[in-house]
Design a protein around this motif. Structure first.
Motif, mmCIF file in Angstrom:
data_model
loop_
_atom_site.group_PDB
_atom_site.id
_atom_site.type_symbol
_atom_site.label_atom_id
_atom_site.label_comp_id
_atom_site.label_asym_id
_atom_site.label_seq_id
_atom_site.Cartn_x
_atom_site.Cartn_y
_atom_site.Cartn_z
ATOM 1 N N GLN A 102 12.994 49.440 20.932
ATOM 2 C CA GLN A 102 13.718 48.616 22.189
ATOM 3 C C GLN A 102 13.304 47.276 22.169
ATOM 4 O O GLN A 102 12.415 46.833 21.217
ATOM 5 C CB GLN A 102 12.860 49.333 23.470
ATOM 6 N N VAL A 124 16.335 47.555 26.291
ATOM 7 C CA VAL A 124 17.691 47.896 25.606
ATOM 8 C C VAL A 124 17.108 48.919 24.510
ATOM 9 O O VAL A 124 16.359 48.584 23.777
ATOM 10 C CB VAL A 124 18.452 46.640 24.901
ATOM 11 N N GLN A 125 17.784 50.066 24.494
ATOM 12 C CA GLN A 125 17.410 50.938 23.257
ATOM 13 C C GLN A 125 18.279 50.874 22.268
ATOM 14 O O GLN A 125 19.542 51.148 22.354
ATOM 15 C CB GLN A 125 17.518 52.588 23.885
ATOM 16 N N ASP A 126 17.922 50.368 21.158
ATOM 17 C CA ASP A 126 18.882 49.969 20.064
ATOM 18 C C ASP A 126 18.127 50.502 18.681
ATOM 19 O O ASP A 126 17.023 49.639 18.422
ATOM 20 C CB ASP A 126 19.392 48.487 20.190
ATOM 21 N N GLU A 127 18.978 51.019 17.795
ATOM 22 C CA GLU A 127 18.519 51.291 16.461
ATOM 23 C C GLU A 127 18.299 49.947 15.680
ATOM 24 O O GLU A 127 17.382 49.875 14.695
ATOM 25 C CB GLU A 127 19.258 52.122 15.710
ATOM 26 N N LYS A 128 19.025 48.988 16.099
ATOM 27 C CA LYS A 128 19.147 47.745 15.146
ATOM 28 C C LYS A 128 18.172 46.648 15.985
ATOM 29 O O LYS A 128 18.271 45.472 15.832
ATOM 30 C CB LYS A 128 20.337 47.228 14.810
ATOM 31 N N TYR A 129 17.107 47.063 16.763
ATOM 32 C CA TYR A 129 16.199 46.232 17.539
ATOM 33 C C TYR A 129 15.588 44.984 16.609
ATOM 34 O O TYR A 129 15.375 43.966 17.069
ATOM 35 C CB TYR A 129 15.221 46.800 18.174
ATOM 36 N N ILE A 140 25.541 41.590 25.788
ATOM 37 C CA ILE A 140 25.587 43.160 25.416
ATOM 38 C C ILE A 140 26.608 43.785 26.136
ATOM 39 O O ILE A 140 26.655 43.861 27.593
ATOM 40 C CB ILE A 140 24.161 43.541 25.958
ATOM 41 N N GLY A 142 27.663 47.801 27.110
ATOM 42 C CA GLY A 142 26.949 49.041 26.895
ATOM 43 C C GLY A 142 26.835 49.629 28.474
ATOM 44 O O GLY A 142 27.553 49.354 29.210
ATOM 45 N N PRO A 173 23.593 49.802 24.124
ATOM 46 C CA PRO A 173 24.662 49.085 23.712
ATOM 47 C C PRO A 173 25.620 49.669 22.817
ATOM 48 O O PRO A 173 25.427 50.635 21.987
ATOM 49 C CB PRO A 173 23.808 47.934 23.169
#
Length: 200
Positions: A102, A124-129, A140, A142, A173
């Protein structure tokens, strides 16, 4: 003589317009970015939708700021919680958030002056943080996702009315775009709205 007749015509037209406004048949809308429109009542929705929404890849997003979005989380408005949103803010990073995949998105909210500014943000929960740089500004696109249930909203959170919202919801997002720092980055809390058009 002609100039007097012209003046009378102009004044009559102005009086007619003011009468239309006074009787609710026309309205003037002043948007946060300074845009002004005058509409016949009943014509508000097309202008309202065009200004307060943005499309991306065929999906519609409601423009909103972090304070207004946090209010939606706190107030538990079921319909609004299901909507797609676009918002702006500064990236906040720390090791604890990194470990959870996050980052925070934050803006300063003020009622009167910058001296009294308070940070307002959501996670924000994001794999690409890890692609996000601390303090960079992002836009953003989302939606909200509920990640925790709270039964004691507003208790034990000190002076932060949005603390429960930060724990209970994250932004998922669809797209994150790096943007320039806005010329005026603050959220003026007295301008915030409970419905569209929000004070983006």
């Amino acid at each position: 003589m002609k100039s007097k007749i012209l003046l009378v015509i102009i004044l009559a037209g102005l009086a007619g317009y003011l009468a239309e406004v006074a009787h609710g048949r026309q309205e003037m809308i002043v948007y946060p970015d300074g845009k002004i429109t005058v509409n016949a009542v009943g014509d508000k929705r097309p202008v309202y939708a065009a200004y307060s929404r943005e499309k991306l890849n065929g999906k519609e997003y409601i423009k909103i700021n972090l304070s207004e979005l946090s209010d939606i989380c706190v107030n538990q408005d079921a319909e609004k919680l299901k909507a797609n949103y676009v918002l702006r803010g500064s990236v906040y990073r720390e090791a604890k958030l990194d470990a959870a995949g996050q980052f925070g998105v934050v803006r300063l909210g003020i009622f009167c002056c910058a001296v009294h500014a308070v940070p307002i943000g959501l996670l924000v929960q994001d794999e690409k943080y890890n692609e996000r740089q601390k303090d960079e500004w992002v836009q953003i696109y989302g939606s909200l996702k509920r990640v925790k249930q709270h039964t004691n909203k507003g208790k034990g959170h000190g002076n932060d009315p949005y603390a429960a919202a930060k724990e209970e919801y994250v932004i998922i997002p669809d797209k994150i775009v790096k943007i320039d720092v806005p010329s005026d980055p603050y959220i003026y809390l007295s301008n915030c709205q409970q419905q569209e058009p929000y004070y983006y």
